[in-house]
Write an enzyme that holds these catalytic residues in place. Structure first.
Site, PDB file in Angstrom:
ATOM      1  N   GLU A 190      36.250  40.956  48.629  1.00 13.83           N
ATOM      2  CA  GLU A 190      34.894  41.190  48.152  1.00 13.83           C
ATOM      3  C   GLU A 190      35.000  41.050  46.638  1.00 13.83           C
ATOM      4  N   LYS A 195      41.018  45.777  43.273  1.00 15.07           N
ATOM      5  CA  LYS A 195      41.938  44.670  42.973  1.00 15.07           C
ATOM      6  C   LYS A 195      43.214  45.218  42.317  1.00 15.07           C
ATOM      7  N   ASN A 220      31.126  42.448  41.289  1.00 15.57           N
ATOM      8  CA  ASN A 220      31.029  43.784  40.693  1.00 15.57           C
ATOM      9  C   ASN A 220      29.729  44.505  41.039  1.00 15.57           C
ATOM     10  N   ASN A 235      37.306  34.629  34.166  1.00 12.55           N
ATOM     11  CA  ASN A 235      36.102  34.176  34.890  1.00 12.55           C
ATOM     12  C   ASN A 235      36.110  32.679  35.168  1.00 12.55           C
ATOM     13  N   TYR A 278      35.026  47.350  42.260  1.00 18.61           N
ATOM     14  CA  TYR A 278      35.688  46.067  42.536  1.00 18.61           C
ATOM     15  C   TYR A 278      37.053  45.991  41.848  1.00 18.61           C
ATOM     16  N   ASP A 291      39.331  32.882  57.134  1.00 23.24           N
ATOM     17  CA  ASP A 291      38.150  33.404  56.435  1.00 23.24           C
ATOM     18  C   ASP A 291      37.232  34.097  57.426  1.00 23.24           C
ATOM     19  N   GLY A 339      28.762  50.887  33.650  1.00 28.54           N
ATOM     20  CA  GLY A 339      30.197  50.730  33.383  1.00 28.54           C
ATOM     21  C   GLY A 339      30.584  49.332  32.903  1.00 28.54           C
ATOM     22  N   ARG A 380      23.536  31.903  39.081  1.00 29.38           N
ATOM     23  CA  ARG A 380      22.251  32.618  39.183  1.00 29.38           C
ATOM     24  C   ARG A 380      21.258  32.072  38.162  1.00 29.38           C
ATOM     25  N   THR A 402      42.695  39.374  39.306  1.00 30.30           N
ATOM     26  CA  THR A 402      41.712  39.211  38.244  1.00 30.30           C
ATOM     27  C   THR A 402      42.159  39.894  36.958  1.00 30.30           C
ATOM     28  N   ASP A 403      41.656  39.391  35.836  1.00 22.82           N
ATOM     29  CA  ASP A 403      41.931  40.048  34.541  1.00 22.82           C
ATOM     30  C   ASP A 403      41.224  41.399  34.443  1.00 22.82           C
ATOM     31  N   GLU A 404      40.266  41.654  35.357  1.00 23.48           N
ATOM     32  CA  GLU A 404      39.512  42.911  35.270  1.00 23.48           C
ATOM     33  C   GLU A 404      40.372  44.138  35.557  1.00 23.48           C
TER      34      GLU A 404
HETATM   35  P1  NAD Z   1      34.007  34.732  46.903  1.00 22.77           P
HETATM   36  O1  NAD Z   1      33.264  36.016  47.089  1.00 22.77           O
HETATM   37  O2  NAD Z   1      33.261  33.504  46.525  1.00 22.77           O
HETATM   38  O3  NAD Z   1      34.798  34.374  48.246  1.00 22.77           O
HETATM   39  C1  NAD Z   1      35.482  35.335  48.994  1.00 22.77           C
HETATM   40  C2  NAD Z   1      35.860  34.715  50.345  1.00 22.77           C
HETATM   41  O4  NAD Z   1      36.646  35.665  51.083  1.00 22.77           O
HETATM   42  C3  NAD Z   1      34.653  34.359  51.218  1.00 22.77           C
HETATM   43  O5  NAD Z   1      34.843  33.096  51.817  1.00 22.77           O
HETATM   44  C4  NAD Z   1      34.646  35.455  52.273  1.00 22.77           C
HETATM   45  O6  NAD Z   1      34.065  35.045  53.512  1.00 22.77           O
HETATM   46  C5  NAD Z   1      36.132  35.751  52.404  1.00 22.77           C
HETATM   47  N1  NAD Z   1      36.394  37.110  52.917  1.00 22.77           N
HETATM   48  C6  NAD Z   1      35.825  38.272  52.475  1.00 22.77           C
HETATM   49  N2  NAD Z   1      36.308  39.309  53.199  1.00 22.77           N
HETATM   50  C7  NAD Z   1      37.204  38.797  54.085  1.00 22.77           C
HETATM   51  C8  NAD Z   1      38.037  39.369  55.080  1.00 22.77           C
HETATM   52  N3  NAD Z   1      38.032  40.697  55.313  1.00 22.77           N
HETATM   53  N4  NAD Z   1      38.839  38.557  55.803  1.00 22.77           N
HETATM   54  C9  NAD Z   1      38.833  37.212  55.586  1.00 22.77           C
HETATM   55  N5  NAD Z   1      38.057  36.618  54.662  1.00 22.77           N
HETATM   56  C10 NAD Z   1      37.256  37.398  53.908  1.00 22.77           C
HETATM   57  O7  NAD Z   1      35.152  35.071  45.858  1.00 22.77           O
HETATM   58  P2  NAD Z   1      35.774  34.170  44.674  1.00 22.77           P
HETATM   59  O8  NAD Z   1      34.944  34.349  43.468  1.00 22.77           O
HETATM   60  O9  NAD Z   1      36.072  32.834  45.193  1.00 22.77           O
HETATM   61  O10 NAD Z   1      37.144  34.958  44.430  1.00 22.77           O
HETATM   62  C11 NAD Z   1      38.279  34.669  45.226  1.00 22.77           C
HETATM   63  C12 NAD Z   1      39.451  35.510  44.754  1.00 22.77           C
HETATM   64  O11 NAD Z   1      39.727  35.241  43.386  1.00 22.77           O
HETATM   65  C13 NAD Z   1      39.207  37.012  44.851  1.00 22.77           C
HETATM   66  O12 NAD Z   1      40.412  37.627  45.265  1.00 22.77           O
HETATM   67  C14 NAD Z   1      38.869  37.422  43.427  1.00 22.77           C
HETATM   68  O13 NAD Z   1      39.246  38.737  43.180  1.00 22.77           O
HETATM   69  C15 NAD Z   1      39.729  36.450  42.643  1.00 22.77           C
HETATM   70  N6  NAD Z   1      39.245  36.111  41.293  1.00 22.77           N
HETATM   71  C16 NAD Z   1      37.955  35.674  41.100  1.00 22.77           C
HETATM   72  C17 NAD Z   1      37.546  35.276  39.832  1.00 22.77           C
HETATM   73  C18 NAD Z   1      36.142  34.735  39.585  1.00 22.77           C
HETATM   74  O14 NAD Z   1      35.809  34.406  38.461  1.00 22.77           O
HETATM   75  N7  NAD Z   1      35.288  34.587  40.584  1.00 22.77           N
HETATM   76  C19 NAD Z   1      38.438  35.360  38.756  1.00 22.77           C
HETATM   77  C20 NAD Z   1      39.744  35.831  38.986  1.00 22.77           C
HETATM   78  C21 NAD Z   1      40.133  36.196  40.260  1.00 22.77           C
HETATM   79  O1  DAU Z   2      37.069  38.222  35.114  1.00 23.85           O
HETATM   80  C1  DAU Z   2      37.208  37.757  36.430  1.00 23.85           C
HETATM   81  C2  DAU Z   2      36.062  38.259  37.283  1.00 23.85           C
HETATM   82  O2  DAU Z   2      34.928  37.479  36.934  1.00 23.85           O
HETATM   83  C3  DAU Z   2      36.343  38.171  38.771  1.00 23.85           C
HETATM   84  O3  DAU Z   2      37.388  39.053  39.079  1.00 23.85           O
HETATM   85  C4  DAU Z   2      35.103  38.522  39.601  1.00 23.85           C
HETATM   86  O4  DAU Z   2      35.369  38.298  40.963  1.00 23.85           O
HETATM   87  C5  DAU Z   2      33.967  37.647  39.150  1.00 23.85           C
HETATM   88  O5  DAU Z   2      32.788  37.986  39.846  1.00 23.85           O
HETATM   89  C6  DAU Z   2      33.752  37.775  37.641  1.00 23.85           C
HETATM   90  O6  DAU Z   2      33.274  39.101  37.303  1.00 23.85           O
HETATM   91  P1  DAU Z   2      32.102  39.334  36.217  1.00 23.85           P
HETATM   92  O7  DAU Z   2      31.502  40.649  36.490  1.00 23.85           O
HETATM   93  O8  DAU Z   2      32.595  39.034  34.847  1.00 23.85           O
HETATM   94  O9  DAU Z   2      31.123  38.091  36.658  1.00 23.85           O
HETATM   95  P2  DAU Z   2      29.555  37.984  36.878  1.00 23.85           P
HETATM   96  O10 DAU Z   2      29.291  36.538  37.147  1.00 23.85           O
HETATM   97  O11 DAU Z   2      29.021  38.977  37.815  1.00 23.85           O
HETATM   98  O12 DAU Z   2      28.962  38.326  35.438  1.00 23.85           O
HETATM   99  C7  DAU Z   2      29.414  37.681  34.257  1.00 23.85           C
HETATM  100  C8  DAU Z   2      28.763  38.378  33.067  1.00 23.85           C
HETATM  101  O13 DAU Z   2      27.350  38.098  33.062  1.00 23.85           O
HETATM  102  C9  DAU Z   2      28.888  39.879  33.093  1.00 23.85           C
HETATM  103  O14 DAU Z   2      29.054  40.345  31.759  1.00 23.85           O
HETATM  104  C10 DAU Z   2      27.545  40.355  33.657  1.00 23.85           C
HETATM  105  C11 DAU Z   2      26.585  39.311  33.143  1.00 23.85           C
HETATM  106  N1  DAU Z   2      25.400  39.003  33.996  1.00 23.85           N
HETATM  107  C12 DAU Z   2      25.616  38.730  35.322  1.00 23.85           C
HETATM  108  C13 DAU Z   2      24.548  38.381  36.139  1.00 23.85           C
HETATM  109  C14 DAU Z   2      24.751  38.095  37.610  1.00 23.85           C
HETATM  110  C15 DAU Z   2      24.126  38.900  33.421  1.00 23.85           C
HETATM  111  O15 DAU Z   2      23.941  39.126  32.202  1.00 23.85           O
HETATM  112  N2  DAU Z   2      23.085  38.539  34.230  1.00 23.85           N
HETATM  113  C16 DAU Z   2      23.234  38.280  35.568  1.00 23.85           C
HETATM  114  O16 DAU Z   2      22.241  37.951  36.226  1.00 23.85           O
END
Ligand code: NAD
Ligand code: DAU
Length: 336
Positions: A85, A156, A88, A181, A152, A37, A277, A195, A125-127
């Site tokens: 990263e 992916k 979004n 998500n 983003y 990491d 978007g 948040r 991701t499903d995105e």
């Molecule tokens: P996050 O942002 O919480 O964590 C990302 C981690 O990757 C951090 O620890 C960061 O330090 C590390 N990192 C970033 N750039 C790096 C680099 N260049 N080299 C090494 N480490 C690096 O992300 P998350 O929400 O835990 O998501 C993790 C994975 O799951 C991602 O690939 C994301 O696309 C995928 N994903 C996330 C969700 C979601 O709901 N959050 C859903 C589906 C898929």
């Molecule tokens: O679907 C999987 C994805 O889910 C992952 O690939 C991404 O890494 C992860 O960040 C997440 O993406 P979203 O854009 O769906 O998640 P986020 O938590 O940013 O936002 C969820 C929804 O809530 C989205 O419709 C935007 C909205 N939102 C978000 C924030 C931060 C708000 O309405 N208010 C807010 O303050």
């Protein structure tokens, strides 16, 4: 069945990666984890602190660093690739690190897996499928065409395509999962649920984008971890598996549930400008994962999972507090 004993987890100090490391430590006693990491703003070594030192080792470094990978990868059975990263809104404010980590980073790992014949599981991701209309009866399947909307999700999508090409052309032993998500402990305060919860804990009002009707398909991160483990050990090489737990909910429904959990009025939030978007709806059909690998989600009661998550943030203020102010300053600069 593939029985790895020595795995690398990239991004293992982030939200989902660290939950996966906890899952492996708790459920797979013979497996040693090397976390790779970079510790960006989203990575926090606290997320894996306290795990047994003979089971988990942290290497601080960048997945784009080919020299580092040459030293680290040989001798490992598999890489589970979470590093990215992931936010979004950040990708709209500044896309460049998304290209580097998500696209180039995945390329470097694929090259290392090819060179040292190491199994790869790529977490996506499903995105990548874009969005669905609110009234569309369809859900995403493994056959849905790619149609990403944001910087983003397009990076992916690109990373998924690289994995598929390296499987077909070079015979790299890889699988891909595309999950919806996640929610649960250790999620960064920039994301929707943390948040709003931490805003309330700070005495600030939650912030809802646009009309609040956008739908996300929520899954507890522990269920995601279990799915990734099943795919890593029993999934078919070259295959993609969609991961979701039938958790579709509109943002306003989730926000009202959070407000109710705090005993606050359901209209106690601010409307803010919409994300450019902004994808309307995500929905996963997880039939393949269920039929082929027998995976089932354990956290099927969203309100209970949300209550546990809220309690975690209430009990772990020292974990999220240091990131809160800077995160809100970033949002304020964008009028969100
Ligand atoms: P996050 O942002 O919480 O964590 C990302 C981690 O990757 C951090 O620890 C960061 O330090 C590390 N990192 C970033 N750039 C790096 C680099 N260049 N080299 C090494 N480490 C690096 O992300 P998350 O929400 O835990 O998501 C993790 C994975 O799951 C991602 O690939 C994301 O696309 C995928 N994903 C996330 C969700 C979601 O709901 N959050 C859903 C589906 C898929
Ligand atoms: O679907 C999987 C994805 O889910 C992952 O690939 C991404 O890494 C992860 O960040 C997440 O993406 P979203 O854009 O769906 O998640 P986020 O938590 O940013 O936002 C969820 C929804 O809530 C989205 O419709 C935007 C909205 N939102 C978000 C924030 C931060 C708000 O309405 N208010 C807010 O303050």
């Amino acid at each position: 069945t593939f029985n790895p004993t020595n795995i690398i987890v990239t991004g293992g100090c982030g939200f989902i990666g660290s939950n996966f490391v906890h899952y492996v430590v708790n459920n797979c006693p013979d497996v040693h984890v090397t976390v790779l990491d970079k510790l960006t703003y989203a990575g926090n070594p606290e997320n894996i602190a306290g795990l047994p030192a003979d089971r988990v080792e942290l290497v601080v470094g960048d997945v784009c660093d080919a020299g580092l990978l040459d030293g680290l990868v040989p001798g490992h059975d598999a890489i589970v690739h979470y590093a990215a990263e992931s936010h979004n809104d950040n990708s709209i404010a500044g896309p460049e690190p998304f290209l580097r980590t998500n696209v180039e980073g995945t390329f470097r790992l694929l090259e290392a897996c090819r060179k040292y014949d190491v199994r790869l599981h790529h977490v996506s991701t499903d995105e990548v499928y874009g969005d669905l209309a609110l009234d569309d009866p369809a859900r995403f399947t493994e056959e849905t065409p790619y149609h990403p909307s944001s910087p983003y999700s397009s990076t992916k999508a690109a990373s998924d395509m690289l994995v598929r090409a390296w499987v077909r052309t070079f015979g790299v032993r890889a699988t891909i999962s595309n999950c919806s998500n996640n929610y649960g402990p250790y999620q960064h305060v920039e994301k929707f649920i943390p948040r709003q919860v931490t805003n309330i804990l700070c005495g600030m009002r939650p912030r809802l984008y646009g009309d609040g009707l956008n739908v996300r398909d929520w899954i507890h991160t522990e269920d995601h971890s279990a799915a990734v483990w099943e795919i890593l050990t029993r999934g078919r090489i070259g295959e993609t598996y969609l991961v979701g737990a039938d958790g579709e909910r509109s943002n306003i429904e989730v926000l009202r549930a959070i407000l109710r959990a705090f005993g606050l009025p359901e209209d106690g939030f601010d409307w803010v400008r919409d994300r450019p978007g902004h994808d309307r709806r995500y929905a996963i059909d997880p039939t393949k994962l269920r039929r082929e690998l027998g995976w089932e989600p354990g956290h099927t009661d969203f309100d209970a999972g949300l209550a546990e998550t809220i309690a975690w943030y209430r009990d772990n203020e020292s974990w999220w507090r240091p990131a809160k102010e800077a995160t809100e300053a970033r949002y304020a600069a964008q009028g969100m």
